[in-house]
Design an enzyme around this catalytic site. Structure first.
Site, PDB file in Angstrom:
ATOM      1  N   HIS A  50      46.751 -12.743  26.183  1.00 42.37           N
ATOM      2  CA  HIS A  50      48.073 -13.369  26.256  1.00 42.37           C
ATOM      3  C   HIS A  50      48.230 -14.156  27.549  1.00 42.37           C
ATOM      4  O   HIS A  50      47.483 -13.953  28.508  1.00 42.37           O
ATOM      5  CB  HIS A  50      49.206 -12.339  26.124  1.00 42.37           C
ATOM      6  CG  HIS A  50      49.243 -11.311  27.222  1.00 42.37           C
ATOM      7  ND1 HIS A  50      48.629 -10.074  27.119  1.00 42.37           N
ATOM      8  CD2 HIS A  50      49.813 -11.318  28.447  1.00 42.37           C
ATOM      9  CE1 HIS A  50      48.836  -9.383  28.228  1.00 42.37           C
ATOM     10  NE2 HIS A  50      49.548 -10.121  29.060  1.00 42.37           N
ATOM     11  N   HIS A  66      50.918 -14.696  34.675  1.00 41.11           N
ATOM     12  CA  HIS A  66      49.513 -14.287  34.671  1.00 41.11           C
ATOM     13  C   HIS A  66      48.856 -14.593  33.328  1.00 41.11           C
ATOM     14  O   HIS A  66      49.537 -14.933  32.358  1.00 41.11           O
ATOM     15  CB  HIS A  66      49.351 -12.795  35.022  1.00 41.11           C
ATOM     16  CG  HIS A  66      49.892 -11.820  34.009  1.00 41.11           C
ATOM     17  ND1 HIS A  66      51.155 -11.286  34.078  1.00 41.11           N
ATOM     18  CD2 HIS A  66      49.328 -11.267  32.898  1.00 41.11           C
ATOM     19  CE1 HIS A  66      51.349 -10.449  33.067  1.00 41.11           C
ATOM     20  NE2 HIS A  66      50.258 -10.415  32.327  1.00 41.11           N
ATOM     21  N   GLU A  84      44.851 -10.555  34.609  1.00 38.69           N
ATOM     22  CA  GLU A  84      44.839  -9.188  34.089  1.00 38.69           C
ATOM     23  C   GLU A  84      43.613  -9.055  33.190  1.00 38.69           C
ATOM     24  O   GLU A  84      43.307  -9.972  32.425  1.00 38.69           O
ATOM     25  CB  GLU A  84      46.120  -8.939  33.262  1.00 38.69           C
ATOM     26  CG  GLU A  84      46.212  -7.540  32.663  1.00 38.69           C
ATOM     27  CD  GLU A  84      47.490  -7.331  31.833  1.00 38.69           C
ATOM     28  OE1 GLU A  84      48.161  -8.332  31.490  1.00 38.69           O
ATOM     29  OE2 GLU A  84      47.791  -6.167  31.516  1.00 38.69           O
TER      30      GLU A  84
END
Lengths: 134, 134
Positions: B7, B79, B130
């Site tokens: 994502h 992010h 991430e």
């Protein structure tokens, strides 16, 4: 209907160096650098199984990402690009919904040889959005 | 090997309102809002054919995205999350390559119930990264 996420663009001072980090740290596939003088950037793509990361580096005096890099010296995530089935129909829906299209509102040819438009970040939660004809 | 882009996260003051713009402008599918108190955020997902956009809104006094929204009042891209086959092996390779892992270096359980780690933006071209166990 919103199409695929075509790419996430990360603006940096050195696109090849930035992409190499992804190669070294993750074993990712890196494209050769391509200069796009009409867009004022040099691009390097990192290929993921489902989408791409596009590193963009300023090219020329009037690069549209020069100011971004003045504010973000380390680089940063610059925009997201979504595919749409019909860029003119999408543009007209977006304008009807109150979103602002950047420039003169006419699509330009983007990094993949397809028509693209950019939308105002203030209308998309601070995120610069590019739409690309699928 | 680097896996899928799981994502792109966009931090905003009102996640449902931000996601609704994608629904109205693009006809995109929007998830219900979910509070993640242990991460200090409320999440709403926009589903694309190949990945997701995650809108994150601060939850509680010590939300990790509060400072980001102080600096970026309109919101912004916060992010990117990549899937990796083995988060411990990836972490160890990243450290060997000189990347800094945030926090105590131990994976936490993320929004999808899987172990996640965050990497220092200065080591990834100004982009907070991430990684999530696939």
């Amino acid at each position: 209907m919103l199409g695929r996420l075509n790419h996430v663009a990360i603006a940096v001072k050195d696109a090849e160096k930035a992409a190499r980090i992804y190669g070294a740290a993750f074993g990712a596939e890196i494209s050769p650098a391509v200069a796009l003088p009409e867009h004022g950037v040099i691009t390097v793509f990192v290929t993921l199984p489902n989408t791409k990361i596009e590193f963009i580096q300023p090219l020329g005096e009037a690069s549209p990402i020069a100011k971004f890099l003045e504010r973000n010296a380390d680089g940063g995530i610059h925009h997201v690009c979504y595919e749409v089935a019909d860029i003119i129909a999408s543009r007209d829906t977006l304008i009807k919904e109150g979103a602002r299209v950047l420039g003169d509102g006419q699509p330009k040819i983007g990094a993949h040889g397809k028509p693209v438009l950019f939308l105002h970040p203030k209308d998309f939660s601070g995120a610069l959005v590019e739409i690309e004809q699928a």
